[in-house]
Design a protein around this motif. Structure first.
Motif, PDB file in Angstrom:
ATOM      1  N   THR A  38      17.227 -36.444  -7.164  1.00 49.48           N
ATOM      2  CA  THR A  38      15.941 -37.026  -6.774  1.00 49.48           C
ATOM      3  C   THR A  38      14.993 -36.886  -7.949  1.00 49.48           C
ATOM      4  O   THR A  38      14.751 -35.778  -8.440  1.00 49.48           O
ATOM      5  CB  THR A  38      15.361 -36.311  -5.541  1.00 49.48           C
ATOM      6  OG1 THR A  38      16.214 -36.563  -4.417  1.00 49.48           O
ATOM      7  CG2 THR A  38      13.960 -36.822  -5.228  1.00 49.48           C
ATOM      8  N   ASN A  64      17.593 -40.615  -4.998  1.00 52.85           N
ATOM      9  CA  ASN A  64      16.233 -41.087  -4.715  1.00 52.85           C
ATOM     10  C   ASN A  64      15.443 -41.240  -6.011  1.00 52.85           C
ATOM     11  O   ASN A  64      15.511 -40.377  -6.896  1.00 52.85           O
ATOM     12  CB  ASN A  64      15.476 -40.081  -3.832  1.00 52.85           C
ATOM     13  CG  ASN A  64      16.152 -39.839  -2.508  1.00 52.85           C
ATOM     14  OD1 ASN A  64      16.074 -40.654  -1.598  1.00 52.85           O
ATOM     15  ND2 ASN A  64      16.822 -38.687  -2.381  1.00 52.85           N
ATOM     16  N   ILE A 117      12.682 -36.373   1.598  1.00 50.47           N
ATOM     17  CA  ILE A 117      12.706 -35.848   0.231  1.00 50.47           C
ATOM     18  C   ILE A 117      12.735 -34.320   0.342  1.00 50.47           C
ATOM     19  O   ILE A 117      11.708 -33.652   0.383  1.00 50.47           O
ATOM     20  CB  ILE A 117      11.475 -36.300  -0.584  1.00 50.47           C
ATOM     21  CG1 ILE A 117      11.347 -37.820  -0.582  1.00 50.47           C
ATOM     22  CG2 ILE A 117      11.555 -35.760  -2.008  1.00 50.47           C
ATOM     23  CD1 ILE A 117      12.476 -38.541  -1.299  1.00 50.47           C
TER      24      ILE A 117
END
Length: 361
Positions: A38, A64, A117
């Motif tokens: 991410t 992500n 997240i």
């Protein structure tokens, strides 16, 4: 040009990477450092360095990508372009106005609340302003000179506020793999912090000798200064970019040994982006007359990718004088005024004072 004697290629994995290296080639060299990660990038703008870095990251299948910008429209434009090329990545928009501490706190709070997240592996602080033109000094709503407020304080506050998600990532990553990357400029090679006059209220003649701006450097940008000059946009920008370097030193001091979170700062090179949209024709002509090699966006972002991904860079962080600044994809030695722990601690204390916030983990 960076003096060759200041460059240390032995501390990077790819000594052959240089000013001509493309960002995508760096990403391809470190695919496992991106796969499933991410990554958050500030300054999402399709014509800027942030987007070029995002493209390179997206090519190696991160889980992500978080795109942060003060312009929702620019974020959407970036996501649309990235999704068309790399549809299997999850893209997340984050409205972030770095010039306002209130807005920064709101953005950080929103990001921390997003359950999708869980952790953030890499943060690239790429957004910046460069106030070309004759308008003079501008103070933000927090009473801080706008370059320093946006380019340093905004990123310092935002990064520290979202630190819980970086610490969570660091618990599962190898030491040094969780990183905070600060995109600076060439400023740390020659400029400093105006410690005695942070908001540019004094004339040059009233400053200590070591805080006075360089008339030579200003001339390169088509700016004339004298003893009675109080503010130039170039000095405001330079100070904020030196702060990026000292912030990097401060992060490593506080977080590297404790959590394995590493930080690097870089000069992407000279690239024509929207950062120069306010420049006058005379100012652009003055810069164009200089014998400076211009880079493409991809070439400029390649150093960002090296800073974010090269595992060998962290080998020197525990040494007595670690190198944290990169240019042309390699580590470069900075002068003490933009790299000393003393100045980094001084800046950290000032940042806490200006935000009325102390962080400890």
């Amino acid at each position: 040009m960076i003096p060759q004697h200041l460059i240390n290629k032995s501390l990077s994995t790819h000594e052959e990477f240089d000013d001509k290296t493309e960002a995508a080639d760096v990403a391809k060299a470190f695919p496992r450092k991106v796969l499933g990660k991410t990554i958050l990038v500030t300054g999402a703008n399709k014509t800027g360095l942030g987007f070029s870095a995002l493209q390179a990251f997206a090519s190696q299948a991160p889980a992500n990508l978080i795109l942060a910008s003060r312009s929702p429209g620019k974020i959407k434009e970036c996501i649309d372009a990235l999704a068309a090329e790399y549809p299997n990545v999850k893209y997340h928009a984050l409205n972030l106005d770095l010039s306002s501490q209130k807005a920064v706190r709101a953005a950080a709070s929103e990001l921390l609340s997003r359950d999708e997240i869980e952790a953030i592996d890499i943060v690239v602080n790429c957004a910046a302003i460069f106030g070309f033109g004759p308008a003079g000094r501008v103070l933000t709503e927090d009473g801080i000179e706008s370059h320093f407020a946006t380019n340093h304080i905004g990123h310092w506050l935002f990064t520290n506020l979202i630190m819980p998600k970086l610490i969570k990532a660091s618990a599962k990553n190898p030491k040094g793999a969780t990183r905070i990357i600060n995109v600076s400029a060439g400023s740390p090679m020659s400029a400093g912090i105006r410690w005695s006059d942070m908001n540019f209220e004094k004339m040059v003649k009233d400053l200590p000798e070591d805080e006075r701006p360089s008339a030579f450097l200003h001339k390169l940008f088509g700016i004339d200064i004298n003893d009675e000059t109080v503010f130039t946009y170039l000095e405001g920008y330079n100070q904020s970019k030196v702060a990026n370097a000292l912030f990097t030193v401060g992060i490593n001091t506080r977080l590297y040994e404790k959590y394995g979170i590493a930080s690097f700062v870089l000069h992407p090179g000279v690239i024509m982006t929207e950062l120069a949209r306010g420049a006058t024709d005379d100012q652009i002509d003055a810069v164009n007359k200089q014998p400076i090699v211009r880079k493409t966006l991809s070439q400029g972002s390649s150093t960002t990718l090296v800073a974010a991904l090269d595992p060998k860079l962290t080998d020197n962080l525990s040494t007595q004088e670690p190198l944290v600044f990169l240019a042309d994809c390699q580590l470069v030695k900075l002068p003490p005024k933009s790299s000393s722990k003393e100045n980094a601690d001084r800046l950290w204390d000032l940042s806490e004072e200006l935000t009325k916030e102390k962080f400890s983990w």
